[in-house]
Structure formats: structure tokens, C-alpha cells
Design a protein around this motif. Structure first.
Motif, PDB file in Angstrom:
ATOM      1  N   ASN A  43       0.825  -1.208   0.000  1.00 24.45           N
ATOM      2  CA  ASN A  43       0.000   0.000   0.000  1.00 24.45           C
ATOM      3  C   ASN A  43       0.858   1.256   0.000  1.00 24.45           C
ATOM      4  N   ASN A  47       3.266   3.817  -1.741  1.00 21.97           N
ATOM      5  CA  ASN A  47       3.560   4.309  -3.090  1.00 21.97           C
ATOM      6  C   ASN A  47       5.052   4.610  -3.249  1.00 21.97           C
ATOM      7  N   SER A  99      -2.171   9.043  -6.382  1.00 25.64           N
ATOM      8  CA  SER A  99      -1.699   8.758  -5.024  1.00 25.64           C
ATOM      9  C   SER A  99      -1.045   7.387  -4.894  1.00 25.64           C
ATOM     10  N   PHE A 100      -1.441   6.441  -5.760  1.00 26.97           N
ATOM     11  CA  PHE A 100      -0.869   5.083  -5.726  1.00 26.97           C
ATOM     12  C   PHE A 100      -0.281   4.730  -7.094  1.00 26.97           C
ATOM     13  N   SER A 101       0.298   5.723  -7.747  1.00 26.05           N
ATOM     14  CA  SER A 101       0.761   5.554  -9.133  1.00 26.05           C
ATOM     15  C   SER A 101       1.794   4.451  -9.295  1.00 26.05           C
ATOM     16  N   TYR A 102       2.760   4.384  -8.388  1.00 27.97           N
ATOM     17  CA  TYR A 102       3.811   3.369  -8.518  1.00 27.97           C
ATOM     18  C   TYR A 102       3.262   1.970  -8.242  1.00 27.97           C
ATOM     19  N   VAL A 103       2.338   1.874  -7.292  1.00 31.57           N
ATOM     20  CA  VAL A 103       1.706   0.591  -6.983  1.00 31.57           C
ATOM     21  C   VAL A 103       0.916   0.092  -8.190  1.00 31.57           C
ATOM     22  N   TYR A 104       0.125   0.985  -8.801  1.00 35.50           N
ATOM     23  CA  TYR A 104      -0.711   0.586  -9.934  1.00 35.50           C
ATOM     24  C   TYR A 104       0.131   0.287 -11.182  1.00 35.50           C
ATOM     25  N   GLY A 117       1.271   9.528  -0.813  1.00 36.19           N
ATOM     26  CA  GLY A 117       1.471   8.932  -2.128  1.00 36.19           C
ATOM     27  C   GLY A 117       1.570   9.964  -3.221  1.00 36.19           C
ATOM     28  N   HIS A 152       4.628  10.826  -5.728  1.00 38.93           N
ATOM     29  CA  HIS A 152       4.407  10.825  -7.180  1.00 38.93           C
ATOM     30  C   HIS A 152       5.061  12.040  -7.824  1.00 38.93           C
TER      31      HIS A 152
END
Length: 259
Positions: free
Chosen positions: A82, A84, A144-149, A240, A244
């Protein structure tokens, strides 16, 4: 007897999957974790549970992962983050290890049945699901979760390269919270409000038991409106988004022990 593998059994999703699977005494469960002491701290009774075999080691040890996956009906891939973190690649590492491990099994046992991989993903990767939300809200989440996605998207793309012989179901929930089970439903059409990790786990198990969802994006949705609201989400989104737009902030906060 039904047999399952759980990859990442100390995380919020994997821990709930494991707890639900253990409740059925006929289930045989292979568990992969990077830290056995952490697992035993969470589930002390598991050490003497004859249903469970524990596999500990590095995620990139494909022989270990192959041993964990061998002779199972379905494998729950719940290794996730969770956080980022710029450049995160845990989902890609997991996808690569799972594919290579299953290839190793097929090489030694050409006629073996390959388990269905029940892969934890996100509704934010499915246009049909995220298109139901306001565009600005989707932008906020995606940023907010760009690297995760991005990591998840690359992992899914890699898995789909092996579609001819592999069976994968992408579980794509909306917002997740720490709460008890309230009730869930499986949907190919919509994503609901906040869902507890316990309900998500129950939905993943239902998908594995029912079958028939190969290569589809499946949502697990709450059937009640009394799931707790996760008040930490806004804070995570602010952090996050900061990472980013200013990736260097992650390293700085980590160096200052603030991350």
C-alpha cells in the motif's frame, strides 16, 4: 481434499485468506512467507496445525515457490504493497516467480494440473470499474498510488503473455479497510464502497471454489453499508501524491525514519 497455496500470508489480505481456509479441516494449505516468526506471531497455533505447510525464503527462489504451488488446486497471490514507493516492483517479482515456478513444475511433470492463480489486483486497473467513479476521484487514486498501480499493470501484462497455458483470475476490489466480515458478493459489473479485508478474503476463496472466472477482472463488493470507514486513506493519499510528484521525498523520509 481441496488444496491451496497462499503467497504472502502475513499481509492483511493473505492473513485473512489463511484464517478462513484453516476453518475447514479438509483443506490442505501451503503457505509462503518471507518471515516465519512474523507468521507464528500472528497465528501461533499454525505451527502445530497438520493442515498447513510453511515455506519460508526469498520470493525470487522459484524452486521454493514451485514447492509451495505443487499439487494445489488454487493459489492466492496476495503479495502487495500500500506504500507508493517509487520504482516498486513487488507485483512484477511475484508474477515472474509464479510463472517460472509453474514452468519448472510443468517441465518435470508435463501432465500436471496447474493451479488457478487468484491474483490480488485493483479496481483502478479496470476501466469498466473505475469508469463508474467520478473522473477526479479516479485521478486522485491513480496519482496517489501511481507506482503501486504501474507495478500491478506490468505484472498483469506479464501474466497475460502466458494465457495459453496459465489460468489467472484478477481480483479487483475498491477501497479496503481493517474490519470484520459483514457479507460480500462477487460482481463482474460494479465495485461497491469500502470492503473489509475479511470480506475480500472470503470473496477470493469463493472465486477459487466456484471457478469459471479465468482471465476476468472480478470485484468483491460489500453487501451491507456498515463496513468501517478507513480514516487513514486520506493520509496515505497525501503521502502517495507527494512521492508521485517528488519521488526524492520518499528517500528523504526513509532516511529520516519517517517512512
Amino acid at each position: 481434499m481441496p488444496s491451496y497455496a497462499v503467497l504472502g500470508a502475513t499481509g492483511a489480505t493473505g492473513a485473512n485468506v489463511l484464517k478462513l481456509l484453516i476453518k475447514n479441516p479438509s483443506n490442505i494449505i501451503n503457505v509462503y512467507v518471507r518471515s516465519k516468526p512474523k507468521l507464528l506471531a500472528q497465528v501461533p497455533d499454525i505451527a502445530s496445525n497438520q493442515q498447513v505447510r510453511i515455506f519460508t525464503g526469498n520470493l525470487t527462489d522459484t524452486s521454493l515457490i514451485a514447492s509451495c504451488l505443487r499439487d494445489t488446486d488454487a493459489a492466492f497471490s496476495t503479495v502487495a504493497s500500500n506504500d507508493n514507493m517509487p520504482g516498486t516492483h513487488i507485483a512484477q517479482d511475484t508474477a515472474h516467480s509464479v510463472v517460472v515456478a509453474l514452468m519448472e513444475i510443468r517441465m518435470t511433470e508435463p501432465n500436471v494440473k496447474i493451479p488457478t492463480i487468484v491474483w490480488l489486483s485493483s479496481a483502478s486497473l479496470n476501466p469498466h470499474f473505475y469508469g463508474q467513479a467520478p473522473a477526479f476521484l479516479h485521478w486522485l487514486l491513480a496519482t496517489s498510488f501511481s507506482y503501486v498501480y504501474t507495478d500491478l499493470a506490468h505484472a498483469e501484462k506479464y501474466l497475460k503473455m502466458h494465457q495459453k497455458w496459465l489460468k489467472v483470475v484478477f481480483i479487483q476490489p475498491g477501497g479496503l479497510v481493517e474490519d470484520k466480515q459483514h457479507g460480500h458478493a462477487i460482481s463482474l459489473e460494479k465495485v461497491g464502497n469500502f470492503l473489509s479485508y475479511a470480506d475480500l478474503a472470503a470473496g477470493m476463496i469463493e472465486v477459487a471454489e466456484k471457478g469459471g472466472y479465468d482471465w476476468q477482472g472480478v470485484a468483491v463488493v460489500p453487501t451491507t453499508n456498515d463496513t468501517a470507514i478507513e480514516w487513514r486513506v486520506p493520509g496515505r493519499m497525501v503521502k502517495g501524491m507527494t512521492f508521485h510528484f517528488a519521488p526524492w521525498m520518499y528517500s528523504l523520509m526513509k532516511a529520516l525514519h519517517l517512512q
